[in-house]
Motif scaffolding. Structure first.
Motif, mmCIF file in Angstrom:
data_model
loop_
_atom_site.group_PDB
_atom_site.id
_atom_site.type_symbol
_atom_site.label_atom_id
_atom_site.label_comp_id
_atom_site.label_asym_id
_atom_site.label_seq_id
_atom_site.Cartn_x
_atom_site.Cartn_y
_atom_site.Cartn_z
ATOM 1 N N UNK A 34 0.831 -1.207 0.000
ATOM 2 C CA UNK A 34 0.000 0.000 0.000
ATOM 3 C C UNK A 34 0.866 1.258 0.000
ATOM 4 N N UNK A 35 1.961 1.229 0.763
ATOM 5 C CA UNK A 35 2.862 2.381 0.805
ATOM 6 C C UNK A 35 3.483 2.636 -0.573
ATOM 7 N N UNK A 36 3.826 1.557 -1.292
ATOM 8 C CA UNK A 36 4.371 1.720 -2.645
ATOM 9 C C UNK A 36 3.310 2.293 -3.575
ATOM 10 N N UNK A 37 2.087 1.769 -3.467
ATOM 11 C CA UNK A 37 0.981 2.236 -4.314
ATOM 12 C C UNK A 37 0.711 3.723 -4.102
ATOM 13 N N UNK A 38 0.931 4.194 -2.861
ATOM 14 C CA UNK A 38 0.731 5.611 -2.552
ATOM 15 C C UNK A 38 1.989 6.435 -2.789
ATOM 16 N N UNK A 39 2.997 5.802 -3.430
ATOM 17 C CA UNK A 39 4.270 6.479 -3.750
ATOM 18 C C UNK A 39 5.011 6.940 -2.504
ATOM 19 N N UNK A 40 4.864 6.202 -1.412
ATOM 20 C CA UNK A 40 5.548 6.531 -0.166
ATOM 21 C C UNK A 40 6.710 5.595 0.123
ATOM 22 N N UNK A 41 6.912 4.607 -0.739
ATOM 23 C CA UNK A 41 8.004 3.651 -0.569
ATOM 24 C C UNK A 41 8.581 3.345 -1.941
ATOM 25 N N UNK A 42 9.905 3.400 -2.107
ATOM 26 C CA UNK A 42 10.501 3.150 -3.429
ATOM 27 C C UNK A 42 10.361 1.691 -3.850
ATOM 28 N N UNK A 43 10.464 1.458 -5.155
ATOM 29 C CA UNK A 43 10.267 0.124 -5.711
ATOM 30 C C UNK A 43 11.282 -0.876 -5.159
ATOM 31 N N UNK A 44 12.555 -0.476 -5.054
ATOM 32 C CA UNK A 44 13.570 -1.441 -4.633
ATOM 33 C C UNK A 44 13.306 -1.969 -3.223
ATOM 34 N N UNK A 45 12.895 -1.098 -2.302
ATOM 35 C CA UNK A 45 12.582 -1.545 -0.945
ATOM 36 C C UNK A 45 11.343 -2.428 -0.930
ATOM 37 N N UNK A 46 10.347 -2.055 -1.704
ATOM 38 C CA UNK A 46 9.113 -2.836 -1.761
ATOM 39 C C UNK A 46 9.385 -4.251 -2.241
ATOM 40 N N UNK A 77 15.757 13.050 13.584
ATOM 41 C CA UNK A 77 16.718 13.404 12.538
ATOM 42 C C UNK A 77 16.023 13.912 11.272
ATOM 43 N N UNK A 78 14.684 13.745 11.196
ATOM 44 C CA UNK A 78 13.948 14.168 10.020
ATOM 45 C C UNK A 78 14.120 13.241 8.846
ATOM 46 N N UNK A 79 14.376 11.935 9.129
ATOM 47 C CA UNK A 79 14.622 10.955 8.076
ATOM 48 C C UNK A 79 13.318 10.305 7.637
ATOM 49 N N UNK A 80 13.134 10.151 6.334
ATOM 50 C CA UNK A 80 11.890 9.602 5.800
ATOM 51 C C UNK A 80 11.736 8.107 6.052
ATOM 52 N N UNK A 81 12.805 7.424 6.523
ATOM 53 C CA UNK A 81 12.752 5.981 6.755
ATOM 54 C C UNK A 81 11.879 5.612 7.953
ATOM 55 N N UNK A 82 11.303 6.592 8.626
ATOM 56 C CA UNK A 82 10.541 6.349 9.846
ATOM 57 C C UNK A 82 9.339 5.440 9.614
ATOM 58 N N UNK A 83 8.752 5.457 8.420
ATOM 59 C CA UNK A 83 7.507 4.719 8.173
ATOM 60 C C UNK A 83 7.679 3.212 8.309
ATOM 61 N N UNK A 84 8.755 2.657 7.743
ATOM 62 C CA UNK A 84 8.950 1.210 7.742
ATOM 63 C C UNK A 84 8.944 0.594 9.141
#
Length: 337
Positions: free
Chosen positions: A62-74, A178-185
């Motif tokens: 769902x996060x990838x579908x919403x463009x919140x997670x890059x393809x390689x991580x997904x 730290x303001x890092x976007x990796x917080x979601x995972x």
């Protein structure tokens, strides 16, 4: 606000799936019956960790579908996580020879590493260490050890769940400040585990099973390797926060190897197992692991992430007391029956 709503939905879905899986396990007689190698005394359904797997993988897609997670991580999470979970699920329902499980684990590890990019150069004492292609082998060994040690450490009520929740929330805090976007995972994984934990908290009404524990181990290892591409400090922070499990499992393995034990055989000689028998309950040990993560390991990780302490030195500061604690509770010692 949308993230917190999403996290709540994942936790609720995981909770509901665990309830369904518990009924399924009872109907199919997927029950862990206490034996000489067990740390529990009451027959308990197993396999509830599938709820964590389905909840987290669905959230990832769902996060990838919403463009919140890059393809390689997904693709890394979906491929490696699904393979490990399937192997664990099959093993929960029967038995898969150790060599085939290990082969599957390495295939999952190399799949993940292909998409993550391998092992990033790591700064140690102001020196940058780049292992190049050899780093893929080192990183694969790390991932396979992580998923297996997590399986080893999933032996008493709530321990593996509390570890995952506190480590992920701790890292989300460090990412967030730290303001890092990796917080979601990490927060998605913590939410999926939290829903399951409602059923797994001592006294557990369902166990995680190999599908859940192996999945958690490899995903947490992947988080750590991904973090290394952002900064060496974040990589060391993951290793520090995972210290309770890494130290207990590693000290136990080393002591059993030195004694000549068959390390592939089931046993009850981890420090947490000796501790649970010492206190006569699982709850104090499970809670203590969570307290150690938040009150001891998180502050050390914070100092590393914010440049107050070198990563390797921070790892030593964090691990030395854990090693002493593991030895105090006889990690890897001979079991006296």
């Amino acid at each position: 606000m949308m993230l917190w709503l999403f996290l709540s939905i994942i936790a609720i879905v995981s909770f509901a799936l665990t309830w369904i899986l518990r009924k399924y396990a009872i109907a199919r007689s997927l029950i862990d019956v206490p034996n000489a190698r067990s740390s529990h005394t009451i027959p308990t359904p197993r396999g509830g960790g599938v709820a964590i797997v389905l909840g987290f993988l669905a959230a990832t897609a769902a996060m990838y579908w919403m463009s919140l997670l890059p393809l390689n991580q997904t693709v890394a999470f979906l491929g490696a996580g699904t393979l490990v979970a399937i192997l664990g699920f099959l093993d929960d329902h029967g038995h898969i020879a150790a060599r085939w499980r290990l082969l599957g684990h390495f295939l999952a590890a190399f799949w993940a590493l292909y998409w993550i990019g391998g092992l990033a150069p790591v700064s140690i004492l102001q020196m940058k260490i780049d292992l190049g292609l050899f780093g893929y082998l080192v990183a694969a060994m790390f991932l396979v050890w992580m998923l297996n040690l997590y399986n080893f450490m999933d032996g008493i009520d709530g321990l593996a769940s509390v570890e995952a929740v506190t480590v992920c929330v701790g890292m989300a805090f460090l990412y967030g400040v730290q303001g890092n976007a990796e917080v979601a995972g990490p927060l998605l994984l913590a939410s999926a585990v939290a829903g399951f934990l409602c059923w797994n908290f001592p006294p557990a009404r369902i166990f995680m099973g190999d599908a859940g524990s192996g999945f958690l181990g490899i995903v947490l290892g992947m988080f750590a390797l991904q973090a290394a591409w952002v900064s060496s400090e974040l990589f060391f922070a993951w290793l520090i926060l995972l210290g309770v499990f890494i130290v207990d499992a590693t000290v136990t393995l080393i002591r059993r190897l030195l004694r000549g034990d068959k390390v592939y055989e089931a046993h009850r000689s981890h420090a947490y197992q000796f501790a649970s028998r010492h206190y006569g309950r699982h709850l104090p040990v499970t809670l203590a692991s969570g307290v150690l993560n938040i009150a001891w390991l998180l502050p050390v990780a914070f100092l590393v992430v914010y440049g107050k302490l070198d990563g390797l030195l921070g790892l030593l500061v964090a691990y030395v007391p854990l090693v002493l604690l593991a030895l105090k509770f006889r990690a890897g010692d001979v079991e006296v029956r």
